[in-house]
Write an enzyme that holds these catalytic residues in place. Structure first.
Site, PDB file in Angstrom:
ATOM      1  N   TYR A   1       0.840  -1.207   0.000  1.00 16.98           N
ATOM      2  CA  TYR A   1       0.000   0.000   0.000  1.00 16.98           C
ATOM      3  C   TYR A   1       0.873   1.254   0.000  1.00 16.98           C
ATOM      4  O   TYR A   1       0.603   2.211  -0.720  1.00 16.98           O
ATOM      5  CB  TYR A   1      -0.912   0.008   1.230  1.00 16.98           C
ATOM      6  CG  TYR A   1      -1.994   1.056   1.161  1.00 16.98           C
ATOM      7  CD1 TYR A   1      -3.274   0.735   0.688  1.00 16.98           C
ATOM      8  CD2 TYR A   1      -1.745   2.374   1.544  1.00 16.98           C
ATOM      9  CE1 TYR A   1      -4.263   1.691   0.602  1.00 16.98           C
ATOM     10  CE2 TYR A   1      -2.733   3.343   1.460  1.00 16.98           C
ATOM     11  CZ  TYR A   1      -3.993   2.999   0.993  1.00 16.98           C
ATOM     12  OH  TYR A   1      -4.970   3.952   0.908  1.00 16.98           O
TER      13      TYR A   1
ATOM     14  N   PHE B   1      -6.900  19.710 -25.014  1.00 18.62           N
ATOM     15  CA  PHE B   1      -7.542  18.412 -25.223  1.00 18.62           C
ATOM     16  C   PHE B   1      -8.936  18.417 -24.568  1.00 18.62           C
ATOM     17  O   PHE B   1      -9.174  19.192 -23.650  1.00 18.62           O
ATOM     18  CB  PHE B   1      -6.670  17.302 -24.634  1.00 18.62           C
ATOM     19  CG  PHE B   1      -7.184  15.929 -24.920  1.00 18.62           C
ATOM     20  CD1 PHE B   1      -7.264  15.465 -26.222  1.00 18.62           C
ATOM     21  CD2 PHE B   1      -7.603  15.102 -23.895  1.00 18.62           C
ATOM     22  CE1 PHE B   1      -7.754  14.197 -26.492  1.00 18.62           C
ATOM     23  CE2 PHE B   1      -8.095  13.822 -24.164  1.00 18.62           C
ATOM     24  CZ  PHE B   1      -8.171  13.377 -25.465  1.00 18.62           C
ATOM     25  N   ASP B   2      -9.833  17.552 -25.018  1.00 17.23           N
ATOM     26  CA  ASP B   2     -11.224  17.640 -24.534  1.00 17.23           C
ATOM     27  C   ASP B   2     -11.368  17.415 -23.026  1.00 17.23           C
ATOM     28  O   ASP B   2     -12.133  18.115 -22.365  1.00 17.23           O
ATOM     29  CB  ASP B   2     -12.177  16.728 -25.340  1.00 17.23           C
ATOM     30  CG  ASP B   2     -11.764  15.279 -25.358  1.00 17.23           C
ATOM     31  OD1 ASP B   2     -10.613  14.975 -25.026  1.00 17.23           O
ATOM     32  OD2 ASP B   2     -12.594  14.429 -25.725  1.00 17.23           O
TER      33      ASP B   2
ATOM     34  N   ASP C   1       0.856  19.381 -20.991  1.00 21.34           N
ATOM     35  CA  ASP C   1      -0.043  18.241 -21.140  1.00 21.34           C
ATOM     36  C   ASP C   1       0.728  17.279 -22.046  1.00 21.34           C
ATOM     37  O   ASP C   1       0.885  17.523 -23.235  1.00 21.34           O
ATOM     38  CB  ASP C   1      -1.356  18.712 -21.769  1.00 21.34           C
ATOM     39  CG  ASP C   1      -2.359  17.593 -21.914  1.00 21.34           C
ATOM     40  OD1 ASP C   1      -2.025  16.440 -21.560  1.00 21.34           O
ATOM     41  OD2 ASP C   1      -3.473  17.845 -22.395  1.00 21.34           O
TER      42      ASP C   1
ATOM     43  N   ALA D   1       0.890  13.792 -22.981  1.00 23.58           N
ATOM     44  CA  ALA D   1       0.591  12.443 -23.467  1.00 23.58           C
ATOM     45  C   ALA D   1       1.566  11.953 -24.543  1.00 23.58           C
ATOM     46  O   ALA D   1       2.034  10.825 -24.492  1.00 23.58           O
ATOM     47  CB  ALA D   1      -0.843  12.393 -23.986  1.00 23.58           C
TER      48      ALA D   1
ATOM     49  N   LYS E   1      -0.499   6.686 -23.636  1.00 25.44           N
ATOM     50  CA  LYS E   1       0.027   7.059 -24.944  1.00 25.44           C
ATOM     51  C   LYS E   1       1.524   6.718 -24.986  1.00 25.44           C
ATOM     52  O   LYS E   1       1.867   5.558 -25.125  1.00 25.44           O
ATOM     53  CB  LYS E   1      -0.206   8.555 -25.207  1.00 25.44           C
ATOM     54  CG  LYS E   1      -1.631   8.974 -25.602  1.00 25.44           C
ATOM     55  CD  LYS E   1      -2.701   8.702 -24.629  1.00 25.44           C
ATOM     56  CE  LYS E   1      -4.024   9.353 -24.940  1.00 25.44           C
ATOM     57  NZ  LYS E   1      -4.309  10.530 -24.164  1.00 25.44           N
TER      58      LYS E   1
ATOM     59  N   HIS F   1     -19.727  13.460 -26.619  1.00 26.50           N
ATOM     60  CA  HIS F   1     -19.363  12.571 -27.738  1.00 26.50           C
ATOM     61  C   HIS F   1     -19.302  11.095 -27.345  1.00 26.50           C
ATOM     62  O   HIS F   1     -19.522  10.231 -28.168  1.00 26.50           O
ATOM     63  CB  HIS F   1     -18.025  12.999 -28.356  1.00 26.50           C
ATOM     64  CG  HIS F   1     -16.896  13.068 -27.386  1.00 26.50           C
ATOM     65  ND1 HIS F   1     -16.806  14.060 -26.427  1.00 26.50           N
ATOM     66  CD2 HIS F   1     -15.825  12.271 -27.194  1.00 26.50           C
ATOM     67  CE1 HIS F   1     -15.710  13.863 -25.721  1.00 26.50           C
ATOM     68  NE2 HIS F   1     -15.096  12.782 -26.152  1.00 26.50           N
TER      69      HIS F   1
HETATM   70  C1  PLP Z   1      -5.413  11.304 -23.736  1.00 26.70           C
HETATM   71  C2  PLP Z   1      -5.102  12.675 -23.382  1.00 26.70           C
HETATM   72  C3  PLP Z   1      -5.486  13.228 -22.154  1.00 26.70           C
HETATM   73  C4  PLP Z   1      -6.338  12.473 -21.138  1.00 26.70           C
HETATM   74  O1  PLP Z   1      -5.760  11.307 -20.743  1.00 26.70           O
HETATM   75  P1  PLP Z   1      -6.615   9.994 -20.372  1.00 26.70           P
HETATM   76  O2  PLP Z   1      -5.563   9.017 -19.976  1.00 26.70           O
HETATM   77  O3  PLP Z   1      -7.392   9.596 -21.557  1.00 26.70           O
HETATM   78  O4  PLP Z   1      -7.486  10.363 -19.222  1.00 26.70           O
HETATM   79  C5  PLP Z   1      -5.112  14.527 -21.897  1.00 26.70           C
HETATM   80  N1  PLP Z   1      -4.433  15.253 -22.796  1.00 26.70           N
HETATM   81  C6  PLP Z   1      -4.046  14.763 -23.985  1.00 26.70           C
HETATM   82  C7  PLP Z   1      -3.274  15.608 -24.931  1.00 26.70           C
HETATM   83  C8  PLP Z   1      -4.382  13.470 -24.322  1.00 26.70           C
HETATM   84  O5  PLP Z   1      -4.030  12.992 -25.522  1.00 26.70           O
END
Ligand code: PLP
Length: 458
Positions: free
Chosen positions: A72, A124-125, A215, A217, A258, A450
């Site tokens: 843990y 990103f969304d 951000d 990914a 990613k 979506h």
């Molecule tokens: C996928 C993604 C996110 C969100 O990540 P999740 O693992 O899907 O929650 C945030 N920003 C970017 C640029 C992404 O491609």
């Protein structure tokens, strides 16, 4: 002759996928309310819905899974991940989270307040969702070239410094907790940000006194493009470029699904101990104790290994060049695609593909349905449905671009699959004049519609 970009791996395990008939697909997509998220994966032949969490882990990652430490608190897996983040990205502090949006939720709980302004490049969304959920506003400062799919520009993810400075001047700086630099820019086509732009944005943010948050990914794909396209980086390794990129970040959120090539996972990196401590409170509430934060020990191990593999040049080269292989095939067939090609996906310009459809008929979604019907290939709409409604006026937002994204999972499909996808889309292209209607919304959720929207054919 130049040798092809053959994959620097061979296949050790396979998974069967099944083809289907057009009649079957007609029924399935109808049952799915013309929303491709509602299809069962077995109803899909080639799944390009996302490259998120869909990659193939390596033998070494699977080995790491076996030696995960599920304690843990203070698990060795946590320290393995900590070392990888320090060595590869240069952050002293980090919090594990179960995925990228969870990282956003934890970090923004500290940083984003009602009425705040969060500038960035094509947020990103989920990022935008977490900003708007807190009644703050995301301001898009991406360069204008990003919105014309025909313009060749090496770094379409770049932030326009004048737009950014204007935003700084239009609002009190106390209302701008950070600037978000998305590397690479998912929503505007997997487009990279140059090192020069990263430096300039950082300098401007420091001049005005705000944080720079990456951000992250697809940070490794971003580094690959810097190496290939930006003067002075050709001889640097991906790991050197990544290190340099992150000298200009105060914090990062990461969707490890990613570029860290795991099926689930995420984290936040911090330079500042105080910010880390504030975020830890929310990390514990939302995700779990600071040494696991929603992740199993075995998954943290695989992530640490994945960060290393994902920042190796031979892998990135074969990946990005496979995406380009598909892009070039489509171009050969006359299909309008965004250029230059993105790192993780090919974006088909649906407005140029179906110029006769009005935007109210959801052009990219219509194209996504047609591609599925043609070949059982599942792409995803990056258009008006994803753009959602304006949070204040509740009117539909129609973005400049209507794109069909074909995201390529890492180490998963062969170039025969790329040929199959291209042929499917060519067949749709050849009969495009016959696609005269489109879709309409029957039901939608108040935010991030979506995923669950229900549609019907017009
Ligand atoms: C996928 C993604 C996110 C969100 O990540 P999740 O693992 O899907 O929650 C945030 N920003 C970017 C640029 C992404 O491609």
């Amino acid at each position: 002759m130049q040798l092809p970009y053959a994959e620097p791996f061979r296949i050790k395990m396979v998974e069967t996928i099944k083809r289907s008939t057009r009649e079957e697909r007609e029924q399935w997509i109808k049952d799915a309310k013309y929303n491709l998220f509602n299809l069962k994966s077995e109803q899909v032949f080639v799944d390009l819905l996302t490259d998120s969490g869909t990659g193939a882990m390596s033998d070494k990652q699977w080995s790491e899974m076996m030696i995960g430490d599920e304690s843990y608190a203070g698990a060795s897996s946590f320290y393995k991940m900590k070392d990888a983040i320090k060595n590869i990205l240069g952050f002293d502090y980090f919090l594990p989270t179960h995925q990228g949006r969870a990282a956003e939720n934890v970090l923004f709980s500290v940083l984003v307040k009602e009425g705040d302004i969060v500038p960035g490049n094509s947020h990103f969304d989920t990022t935008k969702g977490h900003i708007e959920y807190r009644k703050a506003t995301a301001v898009d400062c991406t360069i204008d070239e990003a919105f014309d799919t025909t313009i060749q520009h090496d770094f379409k993810g770049n932030i326009n410094l004048e737009k950014l400075e204007k935003t700084f001047n239009d609002y009190p700086m106390a209302k701008i907790p950070m600037v978000i630099v998305t590397v690479t820019c998912n929503s505007s086509g997997g487009q990279p940000v140059s090192m020069q732009n990263i430096k300039d944005v950082h300098a401007l943010c420091k001049k005005y006194g705000t944080l720079v948050m990456f951000d992250s990914a697809r940070f490794a794909e971003n580094a690959y493009f810097i190496k290939k396209r930006e003067a002075g980086y050709a001889d640097k390794s991906i790991k050197e470029i990544v290190k340099e990129m992150y000298t200009y970040a105060d914090a990062m959120t990461m969707s490890s699904k990613k570029d860290a090539i795991v099926n689930m996972g995420g984290f936040i990196g911090f330079k500042d101990e105080d910010l880390y401590k504030q975020a830890s409170v929310f990390g514990i509430i939302f995700e779990g104790f600071v040494t696991y934060g929603g992740m199993s020990g075995r998954d943290m191990n695989a992530l640490a290994q994945g960060l290393d593999e994902g920042t190796e040049f031979p892998f990135l080269e074969s990946r990005v060049e496979q995406v380009a292989y598909l892009g070039n095939k489509l171009k050969e067939y006359g299909v309008p695609v965004q250029e230059p090609f993105g790192g993780h996906a090919i974006f088909v310009d649906a407005k140029r593909f179906l110029p006769h459809l009005p935007k109210e008929n959801f052009v990219a979604q219509t194209l996504a349905v047609e591609l599925y019907l043609e070949g059982g290939v599942r792409g995803v709409e990056i258009g008006a449905i994803l753009a959602d409604r304006d949070p204040v006026t509740r009117e539909n937002r129609y973005p400049a671009l209507e794109l069909l994204r074909l995201a390529i999972p890492r180490r998963t499909y062969t170039n025969n699959h790329m040929d199959y996808i291209a042929a499917s889309l060519k067949n749709v292209f050849d009969r495009k004049e016959g696609i005269t209607s489109g879709v309409k919304i029957l039901k939608e959720a108040p935010i991030m519609r979506h995923f669950t929207v229900e549609l019907d054919r017009l």
